[in-house]
Write a protein that holds these residues in place. Structure first.
Motif, mmCIF file in Angstrom:
data_model
loop_
_atom_site.group_PDB
_atom_site.id
_atom_site.type_symbol
_atom_site.label_atom_id
_atom_site.label_comp_id
_atom_site.label_asym_id
_atom_site.label_seq_id
_atom_site.Cartn_x
_atom_site.Cartn_y
_atom_site.Cartn_z
ATOM 1 N N THR A 1 0.990 5.755 6.723
ATOM 2 C CA THR A 1 -0.067 5.049 6.023
ATOM 3 C C THR A 1 0.249 4.925 4.540
ATOM 4 O OG1 THR A 1 -1.667 5.937 7.602
ATOM 5 C CG2 THR A 1 -2.556 5.112 5.513
ATOM 6 N N ASP A 2 -0.049 3.769 3.982
ATOM 7 C CA ASP A 2 0.079 3.543 2.547
ATOM 8 C C ASP A 2 -1.117 4.215 1.880
ATOM 9 O OD1 ASP A 2 0.134 2.636 -0.073
ATOM 10 O OD2 ASP A 2 0.563 0.557 0.473
ATOM 11 N N ILE A 3 -0.934 5.461 1.453
ATOM 12 C CA ILE A 3 -2.039 6.257 0.912
ATOM 13 C C ILE A 3 -2.564 5.652 -0.392
ATOM 14 C CG2 ILE A 3 -0.608 7.925 -0.342
ATOM 15 C CD1 ILE A 3 -3.807 8.698 1.697
ATOM 16 N N PHE B 1 -14.635 3.865 -13.037
ATOM 17 C CA PHE B 1 -13.710 4.438 -12.067
ATOM 18 C C PHE B 1 -12.277 4.116 -12.484
ATOM 19 C CE2 PHE B 1 -17.564 4.318 -9.665
ATOM 20 C CZ PHE B 1 -17.475 5.376 -8.774
ATOM 21 N N SER B 2 -11.367 5.058 -12.259
ATOM 22 C CA SER B 2 -9.954 4.798 -12.507
ATOM 23 C C SER B 2 -9.131 5.562 -11.483
ATOM 24 C CB SER B 2 -9.553 5.205 -13.932
ATOM 25 O OG SER B 2 -9.678 6.605 -14.099
ATOM 26 N N ALA B 3 -7.951 5.024 -11.215
ATOM 27 C CA ALA B 3 -7.014 5.677 -10.295
ATOM 28 C C ALA B 3 -5.637 5.644 -10.935
ATOM 29 C CB ALA B 3 -6.993 4.984 -8.938
ATOM 30 N N GLN B 4 -5.008 6.811 -10.988
ATOM 31 C CA GLN B 4 -3.685 6.934 -11.588
ATOM 32 C C GLN B 4 -2.737 7.515 -10.550
ATOM 33 O OE1 GLN B 4 -3.620 9.211 -15.212
ATOM 34 N NE2 GLN B 4 -1.419 9.480 -15.145
ATOM 35 N N PHE B 5 -1.623 6.843 -10.351
ATOM 36 C CA PHE B 5 -0.625 7.269 -9.374
ATOM 37 C C PHE B 5 0.639 7.664 -10.132
ATOM 38 C CE2 PHE B 5 -3.476 4.178 -7.547
ATOM 39 C CZ PHE B 5 -3.896 4.805 -6.384
ATOM 40 N N GLU B 6 1.017 8.921 -10.009
ATOM 41 C CA GLU B 6 2.193 9.404 -10.727
ATOM 42 C C GLU B 6 3.439 9.155 -9.885
ATOM 43 O OE1 GLU B 6 1.714 13.249 -12.458
ATOM 44 O OE2 GLU B 6 -0.277 12.762 -13.218
ATOM 45 N N GLY B 7 4.138 8.080 -10.235
ATOM 46 C CA GLY B 7 5.346 7.718 -9.503
ATOM 47 C C GLY B 7 5.013 6.917 -8.257
ATOM 48 N N ALA B 8 6.088 6.435 -7.614
ATOM 49 C CA ALA B 8 5.921 5.697 -6.361
ATOM 50 C C ALA B 8 5.551 6.669 -5.246
ATOM 51 C CB ALA B 8 7.216 4.968 -6.016
ATOM 52 N N LEU B 9 4.595 6.271 -4.433
ATOM 53 C CA LEU B 9 4.141 7.147 -3.353
ATOM 54 C C LEU B 9 4.813 6.763 -2.044
ATOM 55 C CD1 LEU B 9 0.294 7.317 -4.050
ATOM 56 C CD2 LEU B 9 2.083 8.851 -4.858
ATOM 57 N N HIS B 10 5.216 7.792 -1.298
ATOM 58 C CA HIS B 10 5.761 7.570 0.041
ATOM 59 C C HIS B 10 4.596 7.449 1.014
ATOM 60 C CE1 HIS B 10 9.666 8.653 -1.558
ATOM 61 N NE2 HIS B 10 9.130 9.750 -2.048
ATOM 62 N N ARG B 11 4.830 6.782 2.110
ATOM 63 C CA ARG B 11 3.804 6.669 3.146
ATOM 64 C C ARG B 11 3.484 8.069 3.673
ATOM 65 N NH1 ARG B 11 3.108 1.392 4.134
ATOM 66 N NH2 ARG B 11 2.387 1.374 6.270
ATOM 67 N N LEU B 12 2.255 8.246 4.086
ATOM 68 C CA LEU B 12 1.771 9.546 4.532
ATOM 69 C C LEU B 12 1.376 9.461 6.003
ATOM 70 C CD1 LEU B 12 1.061 12.326 3.195
ATOM 71 C CD2 LEU B 12 -1.242 11.438 2.898
ATOM 72 N N PRO B 13 1.862 10.377 6.849
ATOM 73 C CA PRO B 13 1.430 10.361 8.249
ATOM 74 C C PRO B 13 -0.007 10.893 8.355
ATOM 75 C CG PRO B 13 2.946 12.175 7.872
ATOM 76 C CD PRO B 13 2.840 11.420 6.587
ATOM 77 N N CYS B 14 -0.954 9.983 8.486
ATOM 78 C CA CYS B 14 -2.362 10.385 8.527
ATOM 79 C C CYS B 14 -3.177 9.298 9.211
ATOM 80 C CB CYS B 14 -2.884 10.630 7.108
ATOM 81 S SG CYS B 14 -2.994 9.159 6.076
ATOM 82 N N ASP B 15 -4.446 9.571 9.400
ATOM 83 C CA ASP B 15 -5.391 8.576 9.877
ATOM 84 C C ASP B 15 -6.045 7.987 8.639
ATOM 85 O OD1 ASP B 15 -7.780 7.253 10.727
ATOM 86 O OD2 ASP B 15 -7.749 8.414 12.593
ATOM 87 N N GLY B 16 -5.605 6.807 8.243
ATOM 88 C CA GLY B 16 -6.092 6.183 7.023
ATOM 89 C C GLY B 16 -7.591 5.978 7.000
ATOM 90 N N ARG B 17 -8.180 5.694 8.161
ATOM 91 C CA ARG B 17 -9.630 5.491 8.228
ATOM 92 C C ARG B 17 -10.374 6.791 7.906
ATOM 93 N NH1 ARG B 17 -13.183 6.353 12.133
ATOM 94 N NH2 ARG B 17 -11.530 6.875 13.575
#
Length: 169
Positions: free
Chosen positions: A14-16, A36-52
């Protein structure tokens, strides 16, 4: 009853970052007085999860934060406080090879000191219309994903929630 019948997670890569951006956007639209703000430190790898389910957990955390900030702003306004800091909810995401950590901070009313250690238990609430299931659902979703959910005070005011996903070695 939805807590007892929560669906089993359906894990997929999942694209977290997208899940987080969607949850933040929905709350931003719902609470225009809160920044509201969102900060992502670096490129994120996909995460094995239930995105919903992860999105639901984030929505619960963000909604609580937004409500706490709105309540503080209303309290400050009723006391004619000129020093009231603008309300914010800040999401920070850090990912390493070992884990992904999502931190949500707000400058709302903060955690109730008398129930702080029980807030993630089912049916514990401080709100008149609350069911007490929001944070219990967050904790359960995180446990089902092999992760953790923690809440604490934010200094000088507000609260902080930390959702941590461990990566398989």
């Amino acid at each position: 009853s939805s807590f007892a019948r929560m669906p089993a997670p359906l894990y997929k890569e999942t694209d977290i970052e997208d899940v987080i951006k969607q949850a933040v956007f929905l709350q931003d639209v719902a609470a225009p007085k809160v920044q509201f703000s969102a900060q992502f430190e670096g490129a994120l790898h996909r995460l094995p999860c239930d995105g919903r389910l992860v999105g639901q957990a984030l929505t619960n955390i963000l909604k609580n934060a937004s409500e706490a900030v709105t309540a503080r702003l209303e309290k400050d306004a009723s006391q004619n406080s000129d020093t009231s800091e603008a309300g914010f909810v800040r999401v920070t995401v850090v990912q390493t090879d070992l884990k992904t950590v999502i931190t949500v901070e707000d400058n709302g009313l903060g955690l109730p000191q008398d129930q702080k250690d029980r807030l993630m238990e089912p049916y514990v609430t401080t709100r008149a219309k609350g069911t007490g299931l929001g944070l219990a659902i967050v904790r359960r979703i995180m446990e089902e994903h092999g992760g953790t959910a923690k809440i604490s005070d934010r200094v000088p005011i507000g609260a902080k929630a930390i959702l941590s996903f461990s990566h398989a070695a």
